[in-house]
Scaffold this motif. Structure first.
Motif, mmCIF file in Angstrom:
data_model
loop_
_atom_site.group_PDB
_atom_site.id
_atom_site.type_symbol
_atom_site.label_atom_id
_atom_site.label_comp_id
_atom_site.label_asym_id
_atom_site.label_seq_id
_atom_site.Cartn_x
_atom_site.Cartn_y
_atom_site.Cartn_z
ATOM 1 N N ALA A 552 0.862 -1.307 0.290
ATOM 2 C CA ALA A 552 0.263 0.262 0.371
ATOM 3 C C ALA A 552 0.794 1.469 -0.084
ATOM 4 O O ALA A 552 1.602 0.736 0.549
ATOM 5 N N LEU A 553 0.613 2.376 -0.629
ATOM 6 C CA LEU A 553 1.463 3.410 -1.113
ATOM 7 C C LEU A 553 0.102 4.550 -0.584
ATOM 8 O O LEU A 553 -1.293 4.554 -0.850
ATOM 9 N N ALA A 554 0.500 6.137 -0.590
ATOM 10 C CA ALA A 554 0.521 6.915 0.409
ATOM 11 C C ALA A 554 -0.872 7.069 -1.402
ATOM 12 O O ALA A 554 -0.329 7.430 -2.834
ATOM 13 N N LEU A 555 -1.918 7.404 -1.054
ATOM 14 C CA LEU A 555 -3.176 8.435 -1.240
ATOM 15 C C LEU A 555 -2.562 9.671 -2.524
ATOM 16 O O LEU A 555 -2.793 10.228 -1.881
ATOM 17 N N THR A 556 -2.570 9.753 -4.080
ATOM 18 C CA THR A 556 -2.157 10.758 -4.630
ATOM 19 C C THR A 556 -3.941 10.976 -4.691
ATOM 20 O O THR A 556 -4.920 10.944 -5.069
ATOM 21 N N ALA A 557 -3.749 12.747 -5.146
ATOM 22 C CA ALA A 557 -4.763 13.578 -6.136
ATOM 23 C C ALA A 557 -4.785 12.590 -7.437
ATOM 24 O O ALA A 557 -6.147 12.906 -7.494
ATOM 25 N N GLU A 558 -4.231 12.704 -7.900
ATOM 26 C CA GLU A 558 -4.310 11.665 -9.334
ATOM 27 C C GLU A 558 -5.282 10.368 -9.430
ATOM 28 O O GLU A 558 -6.370 10.086 -9.430
ATOM 29 N N ALA A 559 -4.236 9.793 -8.236
ATOM 30 C CA ALA A 559 -5.239 8.808 -7.457
ATOM 31 C C ALA A 559 -7.258 7.861 -7.436
ATOM 32 O O ALA A 559 -7.537 7.420 -7.065
ATOM 33 N N ILE A 560 -7.320 9.280 -6.458
ATOM 34 C CA ILE A 560 -8.571 9.710 -6.385
ATOM 35 C C ILE A 560 -9.195 10.234 -7.461
ATOM 36 O O ILE A 560 -9.898 9.464 -7.321
ATOM 37 N N GLU A 561 -9.197 10.990 -8.241
ATOM 38 C CA GLU A 561 -9.544 11.449 -9.114
ATOM 39 C C GLU A 561 -9.640 10.112 -10.422
ATOM 40 O O GLU A 561 -10.685 9.980 -11.265
ATOM 41 N N ALA A 562 -8.440 9.014 -10.131
ATOM 42 C CA ALA A 562 -8.352 7.851 -11.407
ATOM 43 C C ALA A 562 -9.690 6.868 -10.475
ATOM 44 O O ALA A 562 -9.737 5.532 -11.606
ATOM 45 N N ALA A 582 -12.162 8.034 2.957
ATOM 46 C CA ALA A 582 -12.528 7.286 2.738
ATOM 47 C C ALA A 582 -12.196 6.648 1.737
ATOM 48 O O ALA A 582 -12.669 6.990 0.214
ATOM 49 N N HIS A 583 -11.612 5.590 1.383
ATOM 50 C CA HIS A 583 -11.217 5.243 -0.090
ATOM 51 C C HIS A 583 -12.044 4.079 -0.509
ATOM 52 O O HIS A 583 -11.153 3.175 -0.193
ATOM 53 N N ASN A 584 -13.371 3.771 -0.905
ATOM 54 C CA ASN A 584 -13.498 2.801 -1.436
ATOM 55 C C ASN A 584 -13.724 2.134 -2.407
ATOM 56 O O ASN A 584 -13.444 2.716 -3.479
ATOM 57 N N LEU A 585 -13.829 0.957 -2.156
ATOM 58 C CA LEU A 585 -14.220 0.155 -3.467
ATOM 59 C C LEU A 585 -14.887 0.537 -4.332
ATOM 60 O O LEU A 585 -14.774 0.146 -5.796
ATOM 61 N N VAL A 586 -16.152 1.619 -3.878
ATOM 62 C CA VAL A 586 -16.874 1.411 -4.997
ATOM 63 C C VAL A 586 -16.596 2.569 -5.817
ATOM 64 O O VAL A 586 -16.268 3.261 -7.712
ATOM 65 N N ALA A 587 -15.460 3.421 -5.595
ATOM 66 C CA ALA A 587 -14.599 4.740 -6.516
ATOM 67 C C ALA A 587 -13.814 3.922 -7.394
ATOM 68 O O ALA A 587 -13.880 4.274 -8.491
ATOM 69 N N GLY A 588 -13.651 2.229 -8.066
ATOM 70 C CA GLY A 588 -12.986 1.618 -8.742
ATOM 71 C C GLY A 588 -14.212 1.145 -10.252
ATOM 72 O O GLY A 588 -13.215 1.205 -10.950
ATOM 73 N N ASN A 589 -15.883 2.019 -9.493
ATOM 74 C CA ASN A 589 -16.448 1.103 -10.233
ATOM 75 C C ASN A 589 -16.654 -0.053 -10.667
ATOM 76 O O ASN A 589 -16.334 -0.534 -11.754
ATOM 77 N N PRO A 590 -16.226 -1.065 -9.810
ATOM 78 C CA PRO A 590 -16.231 -2.686 -9.972
ATOM 79 C C PRO A 590 -17.357 -2.975 -10.666
ATOM 80 O O PRO A 590 -18.931 -2.542 -10.670
ATOM 81 N N SER A 591 -17.541 -3.883 -11.437
ATOM 82 C CA SER A 591 -17.977 -4.728 -12.257
ATOM 83 C C SER A 591 -19.240 -5.619 -11.915
ATOM 84 O O SER A 591 -18.983 -6.309 -10.949
ATOM 85 N N LEU A 592 -20.394 -5.558 -11.569
ATOM 86 C CA LEU A 592 -21.593 -6.452 -11.420
ATOM 87 C C LEU A 592 -21.833 -6.853 -12.291
ATOM 88 O O LEU A 592 -23.661 -7.193 -12.880
ATOM 89 N N ILE A 593 -21.436 -7.081 -13.404
ATOM 90 C CA ILE A 593 -22.065 -7.725 -14.908
ATOM 91 C C ILE A 593 -21.725 -9.241 -14.887
ATOM 92 O O ILE A 593 -20.660 -9.548 -15.285
ATOM 93 N N PRO A 594 -22.816 -10.155 -14.667
ATOM 94 C CA PRO A 594 -22.745 -11.576 -15.173
ATOM 95 C C PRO A 594 -21.882 -11.539 -16.023
ATOM 96 O O PRO A 594 -21.853 -11.335 -17.398
ATOM 97 N N ILE A 595 -21.753 -13.375 -16.049
ATOM 98 C CA ILE A 595 -20.975 -13.415 -17.315
ATOM 99 C C ILE A 595 -21.913 -14.083 -18.454
ATOM 100 O O ILE A 595 -22.814 -14.608 -17.688
#
Length: 941
Positions: A552-562, A582-595
Motif C-alpha cells: 500500500a502506498l500513499a493516496l494521491t490526488a491523481e489516484a483519487i480522481e482516477a 474514505a477510499h471505498n471499493l466503489v470508487a473503482g466502479n467495480p463490475s456487477l455484470i454476470p458472465i
C-alpha cells in the motif's frame, strides 16, 4: 473418477465385477450329482409315506435373486459411488486450477475452498501435478509470480493461504502468465470464477478461450442468488441519509439489511433495503437525529462478507450544525431580501440550521456560526467568539455597509474603510468577475458560472501574508474570500454581502458549493490542498479492517480522481489524525455484470450444485440387511427357527453362523472411508446435539429421563433451524461452565427438548429462542408448555434481535410477530418491565440492566405481586440474544461478538445468566431477606 450424470465412482474398475454375476447365478443353481438307481422291491412299502424333511432339487429363483442382489450391493459399495460429486477431473495430464480471488469471491469463498480441496485431493489420488493461478493482482512483479507445475501436496499448501483480495481482477494478465506455461501435452483446466465480468467490457469469453488453448475446461460460477451486492455512496438529504445498493441484474426480488456503525464499532442504526423484481439498484432513507448521523463512519451489509459490502464515510457525508446569527428589524421586515434568507436556502441541503444570538448558538454546540453584515460586535461577544474559534469553531462573516465602517478585530485580514464600488453611474469600471480558484484553495475544482459578477466589495489592506490568506479573488486580483486559522478553528470572511445587494453570487449554484466547502473545513477536512494521504487502515478481502499491506502506498490526488483501487491503493481509510479520507471499493466502479455467453464446448456448473454424499455406507448397510434376510430364510428353510429342543444346536450347524454375520457387520464398518466416517460422525453429533426426540424405544427414553433427573441440567427448545439450535446448545454449555466455576450449582451438559414430545418437568429453566421459521405449536406442545408453567417451571423467551423497544412485541419485527403466533394458546401471565428491586437484580450479582449479545432491549417478567410459585416468574421475555453472548466453542472461545459493549457486555450477560439460574433454582429468598429485620422486631428479639 467415472461420472455417470449426478453419480461418480471413485474405484470404477471394480464395476467390472458385475460381469461375474451370471457365473454366480450358475454356481448357485448347481446341485449334487444324481443318485444311482437300484431295484429293490421292498421299496414299494415306503410309497405314500410323508418324509419329515423335503430337499428341493434346485435353489428357488427368488432366493438366488436375493443373493445376487447382495453381491451387487457389495460390488457397488466397494466401487465407492458418490452422489453429486463436486470435484470431477476428467482426462489426464496436469491440472490447471484458476481461481478468481477478487472482491466478488468473498461472499461465497467457503464453497470455493471446499471445491478447491476436493480438486487437489483427486489430483493427489491420480498422482497428477497441479498449476494454481489466481486472477487478482497482488502487487508483486518478480519471478515468484511465474506459474509452474507443482505436486498436489505443495499446491495444497499454497491453497491454504489463498484469500480473496479487496479489489478487481486482472484476467488478461493471468492469461499471459498461463500462455507462458510449458506443459507436456494437454491439461485439464478448472476455472473457479466469481460469476462476473472483471470490467465494463465483457472479457470473460476471451479469457475462457485462452484457457481452452491449454486443454478441456470446466467452469464453476455462483448461482444467480449468490452473486454479491455492492454498497453505493449514500446521498445527503435535508432530513435523512439516502442509503443505496446495487446488485447484478435479476428478475427476482431481493432484500438486504444495511448496518451503520460509529468509529468504535457500535451499531447506530439498521435499515432494510428491498430490490424490486428486475431492479438493479435500490435506495432507502435512513432518518436519524443529526448528532447520531454524524457519528456514522461505516456502513456494511449484514451477513455478507467482502469489500463491496463495506462502505466508509468521512467528513464529506456528515451534516454539521450551522448557526445563523439573527439580523435586525430591517431584515425581519423584508425577509425575502435579507441575508439570512439566502444563507438558509444555500445551507439547508447539507447542514442543520439553527437561529439565535451569539450566546445561544455557542451553547447549542454548532460547528459553524454564520454572521451576516451586522457591523462590529460588542466587546463581550467578540471575546466569547474568539474563545469559541480557538476551541475549534469556524466563524463565517460577510461584509457589507456596516462592516465597511469599522471592524472588531475578529477578521482574517485588516479592512479598508468604506468599500469599493464597481459598475455604478459615477464609476469608470464594470462589475468584476471571479478569477479561477487556485489549486491549493478549498474551492479548487469548482466550475465558474459566466453570469456571476460583483459590483461592490470591501477591500483588504495590502500585506505580505495576504496571498496565503486568500481563498478566492476577482479577475483584478482583489480578494473575495479570505481566511485565517486561529487555534483549532478558522475565521473566514466573504468580502461581499450574502444577499444580492452587492453581487449576483448568492443567486448561483456556485454560492452553495462554496458554502459547502467552507463548512467542510470546520470538520478538519483540508480539501484538495492535501498532496498525499498515507494509509491508516485498509480492508482485506472479507471486508475486515486491519493493518495496510506492505504494497500500500500513499493516496494521491491523481489516484483519487482516477478511482484507483488495487494493491497499491486498497480500499480503506487514508490520511492523518487531523483529517481522514474514505477510499471505498466503489470508487473503482467495480463490475456487477454476470458472465455472458461462453465459447461452445466448455462445461459450466454452479458451486451450489447438490450436496456431495458418499453412498458406500448406505450400500454396505443395505448389503448387511439383505445378508441377514438371506440367513433368516436359510434357517427357515432348514426348519431351524422353531423353538423345539435342539433347534439352537441345529442352527449352529446351519449354513450361516452368528460369527459370520458379525464378521460381515465389522467389515462394513471398516470399509467406510474417512470421509464417510466423518460424515456419519457429524450426523451422529448433530443428532445428539439436537436431541430432537426422534429416538425410538423405551431404553433410550429411560436413559434420557435418568440423565435429566440425576443431574441438574438446563434445557432449550428445538427450533428446527440448525444454526440457532447449535448456538443455543453452545450458549447453555457456556453458562453451565460458568455456573460450575463461580457458584455451588453443578450443572451437566444442557439438553434439547421438543415441545409436546419430551417431558419438561425435569428442567428448572427452559430457553426458547424465537425464529420466524418455527411452525405453530400443536395441541400436545401447548398442553405440555402450559403444564410446565403452572407447575413452577421458568421459561426464558428470547427474540434474538437488537432492541425491539419498550413494547413487548415489535410490530415491524419478524421475530416479534412469530412470538405472537407461537404463543397462541399459551397461558402467558401479565408481564411488566423488570422493577428496580426485583430479585433478578440481586439473586447473585447486583445488576441494573440485562444485556446479551445485544444491549438495550427491555426485559419483561411476570408481575411479582401476581406470580404464583413463591413469587417466581414463570415467563421471562427479552430480545438481547443471551445464548449468543454465552456461546463458546470447544476451546472456550466466544462464538459471537457482543455489540456494542464488547467483553464488558459479555461479562454482564454471564452475570444475568447466573442470576436467572439462581432465581429459577432458589426462588425469591433474596427478597425475603429484606424483611428479616422486621420479622425479628415483631418477634421481640
Amino acid at each position: 473418477m467415472l461420472t455417470l450424470g449426478p453419480l461418480g465412482f471413485v474405484n470404477p474398475l471394480l464395476l467390472f465385477a458385475l460381469a461375474g454375476l451370471p457365473i454366480l447365478w450358475w454356481l448357485l443353481r448347481v446341485t449334487p450329482p444324481a443318485p444311482k438307481r437300484l431295484s429293490f422291491p421292498a421299496i414299494r412299502l415306503l410309497f405314500g409315506l410323508q418324509p419329515p424333511e423335503e430337499t428341493p432339487a434346485r435353489t428357488p429363483w427368488w432366493l438366488i435373486a436375493l443373493r445376487m442382489l447382495l453381491a451387487a450391493l457389495v460390488i457397488l459399495g466397494l466401487a465407492r459411488p458418490i452422489l453429486n460429486p463436486n470435484a470431477q477431473l476428467a482426462g489426464g495430464g496436469t491440472v490447471v486450477v484458476v481461481v478468481d480471488n477478487g472482491w466478488a469471491a468473498a461472499a461465497n469463498w467457503a464453497a470455493r475452498e471446499r471445491l478447491l480441496g476436493d480438486l487437489l485431493d483427486q489430483a493427489e489420488r491420480d498422482r497428477r501435478t497441479v498449476v494454481l493461478a489466481t486472477t487478482a493482482p497482488d502487487g508483486r512483479e518478480s519471478a515468484e509470480t511465474r506459474l509452474s507445475a507443482l505436486p498436489a501436496a505443495e499446491a495444497r499448501r499454497i491453497a491454504l493461504g489463498l484469500q480473496p483480495r479487496p479489489w478487481a481482477l486482472d484476467r488478461p494478465a493471468t492469461a499471459e502468465r498461463l500462455r507462458a506455461l510449458e506443459l507436456d501435452g494437454s491439461a485439464t483446466v478448472v476455472w473457479l470464477s466469481d460469476g462476473l465480468e472483471s470490467g465494463a467490457d465483457p472479457e470473460a469469453a476471451e479469457f475462457a478461450q485462452a484457457l481452452a488453448g491449454l486443454g478441456s475446461v470446466q467452469i464453476y460460477r455462483d448461482a444467480p442468488g449468490d452473486l454479491p451486492r455492492l454498497l453505493l455512496p449514500p446521498e445527503i438529504d435535508t432530513a435523512a441519509l439516502i442509503l443505496r445498493a446495487r446488485r447484478a441484474p435479476s428478475e427476482a426480488p431481493d432484500s438486504l439489511t444495511v448496518r451503520a456503525s460509529d468509529d468504535r464499532g457500535r451499531v447506530v442504526a439498521q435499515q432494510l433495503l428491498d430490490f424490486e423484481p428486475g431492479a438493479a439498484e435500490t435506495a432507502q432513507a435512513l432518518t436519524l437525529p443529526i448528532e447520531l448521523r454524524n457519528r456514522i463512519t461505516r456502513l456494511d451489509i449484514e451477513g455478507e462478507a467482502g469489500a463491496g459490502a463495506v462502505l466508509f464515510l468521512d467528513e464529506r457525508w456528515r451534516r454539521r450544525p450551522v448557526g445563523l446569527v439573527s439580523a435586525g428589524p430591517l431584515d425581519a421586515a423584508q425577509p425575502l431580501l435579507s441575508e439570512l434568507y439566502f444563507l438558509e436556502r444555500a445551507l439547508a441541503p447539507f447542514t442543520e440550521i439553527s437561529r439565535g444570538d451569539v450566546g445561544q448558538l455557542m451553547n447549542r454546540g454548532v460547528a459553524v456560526i454564520a454572521l451576516p453584515d451586522l457591523g462590529p460586535l460588542p466587546p463581550e461577544q467578540a471575546t466569547a467568539l474568539e474563545s469559541w474559534v480557538q476551541a475549534g469553531g469556524l466563524l463565517l462573516r460577510f461584509a457589507g455597509p456596516r462592516l465597511a465602517e469599522g471592524d472588531d478585530g475578529l477578521l482574517p485580514v485588516e479592512l479598508r474603510r468604506g468599500g469599493r464600488v464597481m459598475g455604478g453611474a459615477l464609476t469608470w469600471s464594470d462589475p468584476a468577475e471571479l478569477a479561477p480558484f487556485a489549486p491549493d484553495s478549498p474551492f479548487a475544482g469548482l466550475m465558474l458560472p459566466q453570469d456571476v459578477a460583483v459590483s461592490r466589495q470591501v477591500l483588504a489592506e495590502p500585506a505580505l501574508d495576504l496571498p496565503d490568506k486568500t481563498w478566492a479573488q476577482l479577475t483584478d486580483g482583489t480578494p473575495l474570500v479570505t481566511a485565517e486559522p486561529r487555534g483549532q478553528g478558522w475565521v473566514t470572511l466573504i468580502h461581499t454581502t450574502a444577499n444580492t445587494e452587492w453581487s449576483d453570487l448568492p443567486l448561483s449554484g456556485l454560492f452553495v458549493e462554496m458554502l459547502r466547502r467552507v463548512v467542510a473545513v470546520s470538520q478538519g477536512v483540508s480539501g484538495a490542498s492535501e498532496a498525499t494521504l498515507p494509509p491508516l487502515s485498509t480492508l482485506d478481502g472479507f471486508g475486515r479492517l486491519g493493518t495496510p499491506p506492505v504494497t500500500a502506498l500513499a493516496l494521491t490526488a491523481e489516484a483519487i480522481e482516477a478511482g484507483e483501487i488495487g494493491p497499491r491503493h486498497p480500499p480503506g481509510i487514508y490520511g492523518t489524525d487531523a483529517g481522514r479520507r474514505a477510499h471505498n471499493l466503489v470508487a473503482g466502479n467495480p463490475s456487477l455484470i454476470p458472465i455472458g455467453n461462453l465459447p461452445r464446448g466448455l462445461e459450466s456448473r454452479v458451486y451450489a450444485g447438490g450436496e456431495e454424499r458418499d453412498l458406500l455406507p448406505w450400500l454396505l448397510t443395505a448389503a448387511l440387511v439383505v445378508a441377514l434376510l438371506d440367513a433368516l430364510i436359510a434357517l427357515a428353510l432348514r426348519g431351524h427357527l422353531s423353538l423345539r429342543p435342539g433347534s439352537l444346536r441345529r442352527a449352529a450347524k446351519g449354513g450361516v453362523s452368528a460369527g459370520a454375520l458379525g464378521l460381515l457387520l465389522l467389515s462394513g464398518l471398516l470399509l467406510q472411508t474417512p470421509a464417510a466416517h466423518a460424515q456419519s460422525t457429524a450426523q451422529a453429533q448433530s443428532t445428539a446435539q439436537a436431541q430432537s426426540g426422534a429416538q425410538s424405544g423405551s431404553d433410550q427414553d429411560l436413559r434420557r429421563i435418568l440423565a435429566a433427573t440425576l443431574d441438574t441440567r438446563l434445557a432449550y427448545v428445538i427450533t428446527g433451524v440448525p444454526r440457532v439450535d447449535d448456538l443455543s446448545r453452545a450458549g447453555l454449555s457456556g453458562l453451565s461452565r460458568l455456573l460450575l466455576r463461580r457458584t455451588a450449582v453443578e450443572p451437566s451438559d444442557p439438553m434439547a427438548v421438543e415441545l409436546g414430545r419430551d417431558e419438561l418437568a425435569f428442567f428448572p429453566l427452559l430457553y426458547w429462542p424465537i425464529t420466524p421459521e418455527q411452525t405453530n405449536l400443536d395441541s400436545a406442545a401447548r398442553r405440555a408448555l402450559n403444564d410446565y408453567l403452572v407447575n413452577g417451571g421458568t421459561l426464558l423467551i428470547d427474540l434474538r434481535e437488537p432492541a425491539v423497544g419498550t413494547r413487548l412485541f415489535g410490530a415491524s419485527s419478524r421475530n416479534g410477530q412469530a412470538l405472537q403466533r407461537l404463543t397462541d394458546g399459551i397461558q402467558v401471565p401479565p408481564l411488566v418491565p423488570v422493577p428496580p428491586e426485583h430479585v433478578l437484580t440481586k439473586a447473585f450479582y447486583l445488576l441494573q440492566d440485562f444485556p446479551g449479545r445485544y444491549d438495550g432491549g427491555t426485559l419483561w417478567v411476570e408481575n411479582p405481586d401476581e406470580a404464583d410459585n413463591d413469587g417466581v416468574a414463570s415467563v421471562v421475555i427479552g430480545s438481547n440474544d443471551w445464548a449468543g453472548a454465552w456461546a463458546i466453542d470447544d476451546l472456550g472461545r466466544p462464538m459471537a461478538a457482543a455489540v456494542p459493549g464488547g467483553e464488558r457486555q459479555r461479562e454482564m450477560a454471564y452475570r444475568f445468566g447466573v442470576n436467572l439460574v439462581m432465581y429459577a433454582l432458589t426462588g425469591n429468598y433474596k427478597a425475603d431477606q429484606v424483611h428479616v429485620p422486621y420479622i425479628l422486631e415483631r418477634l421481640g428479639q
